[in-house]
Write a protein that holds these residues in place. Structure first.
Motif, PDB file in Angstrom:
ATOM      1  N   VAL A  10      24.222  31.998  92.086  1.00  0.00           N
ATOM      2  CA  VAL A  10      25.155  32.853  92.552  1.00  0.00           C
ATOM      3  C   VAL A  10      26.378  32.476  92.326  1.00  0.00           C
ATOM      4  O   VAL A  10      27.284  33.081  91.934  1.00  0.00           O
ATOM      5  N   TRP A  11      26.584  31.163  92.625  1.00  0.00           N
ATOM      6  CA  TRP A  11      27.922  30.355  92.606  1.00  0.00           C
ATOM      7  C   TRP A  11      28.403  30.434  91.090  1.00  0.00           C
ATOM      8  O   TRP A  11      29.414  30.655  90.872  1.00  0.00           O
ATOM      9  N   ALA A  12      27.609  30.059  90.078  1.00  0.00           N
ATOM     10  CA  ALA A  12      27.752  30.140  88.768  1.00  0.00           C
ATOM     11  C   ALA A  12      28.315  31.442  88.264  1.00  0.00           C
ATOM     12  O   ALA A  12      29.048  31.539  87.502  1.00  0.00           O
ATOM     13  N   ALA A  13      27.943  32.754  88.660  1.00  0.00           N
ATOM     14  CA  ALA A  13      28.179  33.969  88.448  1.00  0.00           C
ATOM     15  C   ALA A  13      29.685  34.158  88.799  1.00  0.00           C
ATOM     16  O   ALA A  13      30.488  34.694  88.380  1.00  0.00           O
ATOM     17  N   TRP A  14      29.782  33.883  90.180  1.00  0.00           N
ATOM     18  CA  TRP A  14      31.347  33.684  90.633  1.00  0.00           C
ATOM     19  C   TRP A  14      32.157  32.967  89.719  1.00  0.00           C
ATOM     20  O   TRP A  14      33.300  33.496  89.301  1.00  0.00           O
ATOM     21  N   GLN A  15      31.688  31.664  89.237  1.00  0.00           N
ATOM     22  CA  GLN A  15      32.784  30.684  88.583  1.00  0.00           C
ATOM     23  C   GLN A  15      32.891  31.162  87.088  1.00  0.00           C
ATOM     24  O   GLN A  15      34.085  31.325  86.811  1.00  0.00           O
ATOM     25  N   ALA A  16      31.926  32.037  86.895  1.00  0.00           N
ATOM     26  CA  ALA A  16      32.087  32.506  85.053  1.00  0.00           C
ATOM     27  C   ALA A  16      33.174  33.716  85.357  1.00  0.00           C
ATOM     28  O   ALA A  16      34.082  33.796  84.397  1.00  0.00           O
ATOM     29  N   VAL A  17      33.298  34.500  86.341  1.00  0.00           N
ATOM     30  CA  VAL A  17      34.351  35.554  86.398  1.00  0.00           C
ATOM     31  C   VAL A  17      35.806  34.695  86.558  1.00  0.00           C
ATOM     32  O   VAL A  17      36.730  35.244  85.721  1.00  0.00           O
ATOM     33  N   LEU A  18      35.817  33.668  87.186  1.00  0.00           N
ATOM     34  CA  LEU A  18      36.975  32.965  87.438  1.00  0.00           C
ATOM     35  C   LEU A  18      37.421  32.252  86.140  1.00  0.00           C
ATOM     36  O   LEU A  18      38.637  32.431  85.900  1.00  0.00           O
ATOM     37  N   GLU A  19      36.541  31.648  85.544  1.00  0.00           N
ATOM     38  CA  GLU A  19      36.757  30.960  84.214  1.00  0.00           C
ATOM     39  C   GLU A  19      37.382  31.754  83.094  1.00  0.00           C
ATOM     40  O   GLU A  19      38.350  31.603  82.549  1.00  0.00           O
ATOM     41  N   ARG A  20      36.750  33.091  83.061  1.00  0.00           N
ATOM     42  CA  ARG A  20      37.396  33.989  81.970  1.00  0.00           C
ATOM     43  C   ARG A  20      38.879  34.182  82.313  1.00  0.00           C
ATOM     44  O   ARG A  20      39.515  34.807  81.302  1.00  0.00           O
ATOM     45  N   GLU A  21      39.283  34.265  83.515  1.00  0.00           N
ATOM     46  CA  GLU A  21      40.787  34.469  83.838  1.00  0.00           C
ATOM     47  C   GLU A  21      41.616  33.143  83.723  1.00  0.00           C
ATOM     48  O   GLU A  21      42.927  32.939  84.166  1.00  0.00           O
ATOM     49  N   GLY A  22      40.913  31.948  83.563  1.00  0.00           N
ATOM     50  CA  GLY A  22      41.581  30.771  83.527  1.00  0.00           C
ATOM     51  C   GLY A  22      41.548  29.881  84.738  1.00  0.00           C
ATOM     52  O   GLY A  22      42.391  29.041  84.918  1.00  0.00           O
ATOM     53  N   TYR A  23      40.813  30.413  85.915  1.00  0.00           N
ATOM     54  CA  TYR A  23      40.820  29.791  87.263  1.00  0.00           C
ATOM     55  C   TYR A  23      39.488  28.948  87.439  1.00  0.00           C
ATOM     56  O   TYR A  23      38.694  29.165  86.692  1.00  0.00           O
ATOM     57  N   GLU A  24      39.826  28.142  88.363  1.00  0.00           N
ATOM     58  CA  GLU A  24      38.572  27.280  88.666  1.00  0.00           C
ATOM     59  C   GLU A  24      38.700  27.028  90.262  1.00  0.00           C
ATOM     60  O   GLU A  24      39.617  26.821  90.812  1.00  0.00           O
ATOM     61  N   LYS A  25      37.283  27.074  90.844  1.00  0.00           N
ATOM     62  CA  LYS A  25      37.299  26.801  92.223  1.00  0.00           C
ATOM     63  C   LYS A  25      35.753  26.225  92.609  1.00  0.00           C
ATOM     64  O   LYS A  25      34.702  26.937  92.333  1.00  0.00           O
ATOM     65  N   HIS A  26      35.650  24.935  92.847  1.00  0.00           N
ATOM     66  CA  HIS A  26      34.587  24.508  92.773  1.00  0.00           C
ATOM     67  C   HIS A  26      34.017  24.040  94.271  1.00  0.00           C
ATOM     68  O   HIS A  26      32.730  23.733  94.548  1.00  0.00           O
ATOM     69  N   SER A  27      34.463  24.769  95.260  1.00  0.00           N
ATOM     70  CA  SER A  27      33.890  24.486  96.567  1.00  0.00           C
ATOM     71  C   SER A  27      32.813  25.768  96.819  1.00  0.00           C
ATOM     72  O   SER A  27      32.776  26.628  95.856  1.00  0.00           O
ATOM     73  N   ARG A  28      32.094  25.877  97.768  1.00  0.00           N
ATOM     74  CA  ARG A  28      31.078  26.709  97.799  1.00  0.00           C
ATOM     75  C   ARG A  28      31.699  28.211  98.289  1.00  0.00           C
ATOM     76  O   ARG A  28      32.666  28.202  98.788  1.00  0.00           O
ATOM     77  N   ILE A  29      30.808  28.857  97.937  1.00  0.00           N
ATOM     78  CA  ILE A  29      31.511  30.329  98.420  1.00  0.00           C
ATOM     79  C   ILE A  29      30.660  31.231  99.361  1.00  0.00           C
ATOM     80  O   ILE A  29      31.019  32.270  99.435  1.00  0.00           O
ATOM     81  N   GLY A  30      29.754  30.502 100.131  1.00  0.00           N
ATOM     82  CA  GLY A  30      28.887  30.991 101.238  1.00  0.00           C
ATOM     83  C   GLY A  30      27.786  30.119 101.772  1.00  0.00           C
ATOM     84  O   GLY A  30      27.663  29.287 101.170  1.00  0.00           O
ATOM     85  N   TYR A  31      27.497  30.528 102.923  1.00  0.00           N
ATOM     86  CA  TYR A  31      26.352  29.949 103.501  1.00  0.00           C
ATOM     87  C   TYR A  31      25.440  30.783 104.292  1.00  0.00           C
ATOM     88  O   TYR A  31      25.767  31.976 104.706  1.00  0.00           O
ATOM     89  N   SER A  32      24.266  30.229 104.365  1.00  0.00           N
ATOM     90  CA  SER A  32      23.303  30.991 105.070  1.00  0.00           C
ATOM     91  C   SER A  32      23.477  30.967 106.295  1.00  0.00           C
ATOM     92  O   SER A  32      23.879  30.095 107.182  1.00  0.00           O
ATOM     93  N   LEU A  33      22.953  31.913 107.258  1.00  0.00           N
ATOM     94  CA  LEU A  33      23.085  31.858 108.834  1.00  0.00           C
ATOM     95  C   LEU A  33      21.947  32.750 109.264  1.00  0.00           C
ATOM     96  O   LEU A  33      21.185  33.585 108.543  1.00  0.00           O
ATOM     97  N   GLY A  34      21.715  32.838 110.609  1.00  0.00           N
ATOM     98  CA  GLY A  34      20.728  33.588 111.331  1.00  0.00           C
ATOM     99  C   GLY A  34      20.064  32.749 112.313  1.00  0.00           C
ATOM    100  O   GLY A  34      20.549  31.688 112.838  1.00  0.00           O
ATOM    101  N   LEU A  35      19.220  33.394 112.867  1.00  0.00           N
ATOM    102  CA  LEU A  35      18.360  32.945 114.115  1.00  0.00           C
ATOM    103  C   LEU A  35      17.462  31.703 113.877  1.00  0.00           C
ATOM    104  O   LEU A  35      17.622  30.919 115.088  1.00  0.00           O
ATOM    105  N   ASN A  36      17.202  31.342 113.108  1.00  0.00           N
ATOM    106  CA  ASN A  36      16.557  30.313 112.657  1.00  0.00           C
ATOM    107  C   ASN A  36      17.488  29.118 112.135  1.00  0.00           C
ATOM    108  O   ASN A  36      16.922  27.867 111.756  1.00  0.00           O
ATOM    109  N   TYR A  37      18.834  29.492 112.171  1.00  0.00           N
ATOM    110  CA  TYR A  37      19.540  28.019 111.859  1.00  0.00           C
ATOM    111  C   TYR A  37      20.507  27.690 113.169  1.00  0.00           C
ATOM    112  O   TYR A  37      20.874  28.534 113.916  1.00  0.00           O
ATOM    113  N   HIS A  38      20.793  26.155 113.102  1.00  0.00           N
ATOM    114  CA  HIS A  38      21.756  25.711 114.271  1.00  0.00           C
ATOM    115  C   HIS A  38      23.069  26.435 114.239  1.00  0.00           C
ATOM    116  O   HIS A  38      23.453  27.016 113.087  1.00  0.00           O
TER     117      HIS A  38
END
Length: 78
Positions: A10-38
């Motif tokens: 998922v991250w690589a698909a996002w990064q591929a779009v950025l790279e086509r335009e000459g940008y880079e962002k190597h931090s995460r783009i999301g995280y899981s959440l829900g009742l089973n997580y602290h």
């Protein structure tokens, strides 16, 4: 983003779009959440970032923040 792909995929698909335009962002783009997580982002959950091999499964819920802000490390490639 669908069951069977990894968080990295998922991250690589996002990064591929950025790279086509000459940008880079190597931090995460999301995280899981829900009742089973602290209730803190500091605990390890599934994170949409480079190298994260956790597989997306049906029913998983994510907070996705695919933004780019000035000063966050996003940069246009040279």
């Amino acid at each position: 983003m669908k069951p069977g792909v990894t968080c990295h995929d998922v991250w690589a698909a996002w990064q591929a779009v950025l790279e086509r335009e000459g940008y880079e962002k190597h931090s995460r783009i999301g995280y899981s959440l829900g009742l089973n997580y602290h209730p803190t982002w500091r605990d390890h959950t599934a994170s949409l970032r480079s190298g994260e091999l956790v597989e997306i499964k049906p029913g998983m819920c994510f907070h996705i923040l695919c933004g780019m802000w000035a000063g966050d490390g996003t940069k246009k490639g040279e």
